[in-house]
Each structure stands twice: as C-alpha cells, then as structure tokens.
Design a protein around this motif. Structure first.
Motif, PDB file in Angstrom:
ATOM      1  N   ILE A   1       0.844  -1.200   0.000  1.00 12.46           N
ATOM      2  CA  ILE A   1       0.000   0.000   0.000  1.00 12.46           C
ATOM      3  C   ILE A   1       0.881   1.252   0.000  1.00 12.46           C
ATOM      4  O   ILE A   1       0.661   2.180  -0.773  1.00 12.46           O
ATOM      5  CB  ILE A   1      -0.990  -0.004   1.182  1.00 12.46           C
ATOM      6  CG1 ILE A   1      -2.033  -1.107   0.985  1.00 12.46           C
ATOM      7  CG2 ILE A   1      -1.656   1.364   1.327  1.00 12.46           C
ATOM      8  CD1 ILE A   1      -2.905  -1.360   2.205  1.00 12.46           C
ATOM      9  N   VAL A   2       1.906   1.278   0.860  1.00 12.99           N
ATOM     10  CA  VAL A   2       2.796   2.441   0.925  1.00 12.99           C
ATOM     11  C   VAL A   2       3.496   2.642  -0.417  1.00 12.99           C
ATOM     12  O   VAL A   2       3.563   3.774  -0.921  1.00 12.99           O
ATOM     13  CB  VAL A   2       3.819   2.307   2.076  1.00 12.99           C
ATOM     14  CG1 VAL A   2       4.901   3.386   1.966  1.00 12.99           C
ATOM     15  CG2 VAL A   2       3.118   2.391   3.423  1.00 12.99           C
TER      16      VAL A   2
ATOM     17  N   PHE B   1       9.229   0.291  10.384  1.00 13.97           N
ATOM     18  CA  PHE B   1       8.502  -0.082   9.169  1.00 13.97           C
ATOM     19  C   PHE B   1       8.774   0.934   8.060  1.00 13.97           C
ATOM     20  O   PHE B   1       9.104   0.582   6.933  1.00 13.97           O
ATOM     21  CB  PHE B   1       6.995  -0.179   9.464  1.00 13.97           C
ATOM     22  CG  PHE B   1       6.139  -0.348   8.238  1.00 13.97           C
ATOM     23  CD1 PHE B   1       5.957  -1.602   7.675  1.00 13.97           C
ATOM     24  CD2 PHE B   1       5.513   0.734   7.644  1.00 13.97           C
ATOM     25  CE1 PHE B   1       5.173  -1.770   6.535  1.00 13.97           C
ATOM     26  CE2 PHE B   1       4.724   0.583   6.513  1.00 13.97           C
ATOM     27  CZ  PHE B   1       4.556  -0.677   5.956  1.00 13.97           C
ATOM     28  N   PHE B   2       8.640   2.209   8.388  1.00 14.86           N
ATOM     29  CA  PHE B   2       8.815   3.242   7.376  1.00 14.86           C
ATOM     30  C   PHE B   2      10.289   3.440   7.010  1.00 14.86           C
ATOM     31  O   PHE B   2      10.605   3.745   5.861  1.00 14.86           O
ATOM     32  CB  PHE B   2       8.158   4.550   7.819  1.00 14.86           C
ATOM     33  CG  PHE B   2       6.663   4.510   7.674  1.00 14.86           C
ATOM     34  CD1 PHE B   2       6.072   4.734   6.449  1.00 14.86           C
ATOM     35  CD2 PHE B   2       5.857   4.211   8.754  1.00 14.86           C
ATOM     36  CE1 PHE B   2       4.698   4.677   6.290  1.00 14.86           C
ATOM     37  CE2 PHE B   2       4.475   4.147   8.616  1.00 14.86           C
ATOM     38  CZ  PHE B   2       3.901   4.382   7.386  1.00 14.86           C
TER      39      PHE B   2
ATOM     40  N   GLU C   1      13.830   9.921   9.804  1.00 15.97           N
ATOM     41  CA  GLU C   1      13.208  10.682  10.886  1.00 15.97           C
ATOM     42  C   GLU C   1      13.550  12.161  10.767  1.00 15.97           C
ATOM     43  O   GLU C   1      14.675  12.524  10.398  1.00 15.97           O
ATOM     44  CB  GLU C   1      13.686  10.148  12.239  1.00 15.97           C
ATOM     45  CG  GLU C   1      12.976  10.760  13.414  1.00 15.97           C
ATOM     46  CD  GLU C   1      13.317  10.113  14.746  1.00 15.97           C
ATOM     47  OE1 GLU C   1      12.883  10.665  15.768  1.00 15.97           O
ATOM     48  OE2 GLU C   1      13.991   9.069  14.772  1.00 15.97           O
ATOM     49  N   ILE C   2      12.553  12.989  11.050  1.00 19.63           N
ATOM     50  CA  ILE C   2      12.748  14.437  11.099  1.00 19.63           C
ATOM     51  C   ILE C   2      12.173  14.948  12.415  1.00 19.63           C
ATOM     52  O   ILE C   2      11.400  14.266  13.085  1.00 19.63           O
ATOM     53  CB  ILE C   2      12.074  15.165   9.910  1.00 19.63           C
ATOM     54  CG1 ILE C   2      10.558  14.921   9.900  1.00 19.63           C
ATOM     55  CG2 ILE C   2      12.723  14.775   8.593  1.00 19.63           C
ATOM     56  CD1 ILE C   2       9.779  15.791   8.914  1.00 19.63           C
ATOM     57  N   GLU C   3      12.541  16.164  12.776  1.00 13.12           N
ATOM     58  CA  GLU C   3      11.979  16.787  13.976  1.00 13.12           C
ATOM     59  C   GLU C   3      10.518  17.133  13.715  1.00 13.12           C
ATOM     60  O   GLU C   3      10.172  17.573  12.616  1.00 13.12           O
ATOM     61  CB  GLU C   3      12.755  18.060  14.310  1.00 13.12           C
ATOM     62  CG  GLU C   3      14.203  17.815  14.658  1.00 13.12           C
ATOM     63  CD  GLU C   3      14.966  19.118  14.829  1.00 13.12           C
ATOM     64  OE1 GLU C   3      14.333  20.182  15.006  1.00 13.12           O
ATOM     65  OE2 GLU C   3      16.199  19.057  14.769  1.00 13.12           O
TER      66      GLU C   3
ATOM     67  N   LEU D   1       8.506  11.179  10.068  1.00 11.02           N
ATOM     68  CA  LEU D   1       9.477  10.709   9.087  1.00 11.02           C
ATOM     69  C   LEU D   1       9.111  11.280   7.726  1.00 11.02           C
ATOM     70  O   LEU D   1       7.954  11.620   7.491  1.00 11.02           O
ATOM     71  CB  LEU D   1       9.502   9.190   9.017  1.00 11.02           C
ATOM     72  CG  LEU D   1       9.955   8.465  10.263  1.00 11.02           C
ATOM     73  CD1 LEU D   1       8.763   7.826  10.939  1.00 11.02           C
ATOM     74  CD2 LEU D   1      10.983   7.408   9.941  1.00 11.02           C
ATOM     75  N   ILE D   2      10.105  11.345   6.848  1.00 15.84           N
ATOM     76  CA  ILE D   2       9.873  11.886   5.511  1.00 15.84           C
ATOM     77  C   ILE D   2      10.687  11.078   4.497  1.00 15.84           C
ATOM     78  O   ILE D   2      11.716  10.499   4.850  1.00 15.84           O
ATOM     79  CB  ILE D   2      10.251  13.389   5.460  1.00 15.84           C
ATOM     80  CG1 ILE D   2       9.643  14.076   4.240  1.00 15.84           C
ATOM     81  CG2 ILE D   2      11.762  13.587   5.521  1.00 15.84           C
ATOM     82  CD1 ILE D   2       9.603  15.585   4.347  1.00 15.84           C
TER      83      ILE D   2
END
Length: 158
Positions: free
Chosen positions: A92-93, A117-118, A125-127, A154-155
C-alpha cells in the motif's frame, strides 16, 4: 497478486467502500493510534485512499493526503491484524508513493508509531517541528494525545 498465501487486490475505493475503510480502521481508532474520521471526511477525501482486499474481505487501507504541490502525507495506514507481516502495508505504501511521484510531489511525510517499518521503505526521521502547521491544527489537535504525542515524524524524498 499473491502475498504470503493472500490473494490481494488493491483498488481506489468508491463511496461504497467507506464502510470497508472504517471497518479496517476501527480497531486502531479504538486504540488511539489512528484518528477517527467521519463518513463525510472520508467521502470528501475518497480519492486519497487505496484499499486492499483478500477476495471480498477488506484487509488494508492507506491514504495520500496532499498539503502543497510539493508535500504529501501518508495517513490512515492500517492492516487487519490477522493479515499483518504479509507485505500488505508495504505494498500500500509503495502504491501511495508511486501515486505521489506521478502527481509531482517531492516529499512525503508520515507521523507514526512504526518508525522501523517506514525506515525500511526509505523514510528518515525528522523533527516534529518541521511538520507543517496545517497538519498540526487540522489533524493533530483532534487526537486524544495532543499535545503530548509520541508519534515519530518521518519523511521520504521522491
């Protein structure tokens, strides 16, 4: 398509599938992991969703919400607990990221409790301070954990 013995198809839902979307999301909404969205809100954003089925049973859902011509968010990602660890969420992602790329988005963010998972799918990871204000005031304020949120931002860059 077959995943771990599951005959799966992923579709863009119509308004008829709102009940299926809500069925998949309900256990996660009850746990406070996913925000509850009204039928009207889902209907308004139906084009954002993708839903996975095993035969006629709804087993997974996710949505791509667009904030700007450059930024989107994957949200309402859930897989029926009986079907987890079978590659359904990953598929799906990947579909949502493919759609984001086709639309011309450059970044896709996610707020999640499932960091690993991501990360396996290329997110970093981001702030949380880098999450757009629109997100905080439109969605996060509805959460029972606001403002003491433990979700991780996260991005990924497309």
């Amino acid at each position: 398509m077959r995943f771990y013995g599951v005959v799966m198809k992923i579709i863009k839902p119509t308004l008829r599938e709102i009940i299926d979307i809500k069925t998949i999301l309900k256990p996660y909404i009850d746990e406070g992991i996913i925000l509850d969205r009204s039928d009207d809100e889902i209907a308004t954003n139906i084009r954002s969703y993708q839903i996975a089925y095993d035969n006629n049973r709804p087993i997974g859902v996710g949505a791509l919400h667009i904030y700007s011509p450059f930024l989107g968010e994957i949200r309402s990602l859930a897989v029926d607990k009986e079907y987890q660890s079978k590659g359904i969420g990953k598929k799906i992602v990947k579909n949502l990221l493919s759609e984001a790329k086709e639309l011309g988005l450059k970044e896709v963010l996610v707020l999640t409790y499932k960091k690993e998972f991501f990360e396996k799918l290329g997110f970093i990871e981001i702030e949380k301070e880098k999450v757009p204000d629109k997100k905080i005031w439109a969605d996060c304020i509805k959460c029972k954990f606001f403002p003491n949120c433990n979700e991780i931002a996260l991005i990924t860059y497309l």
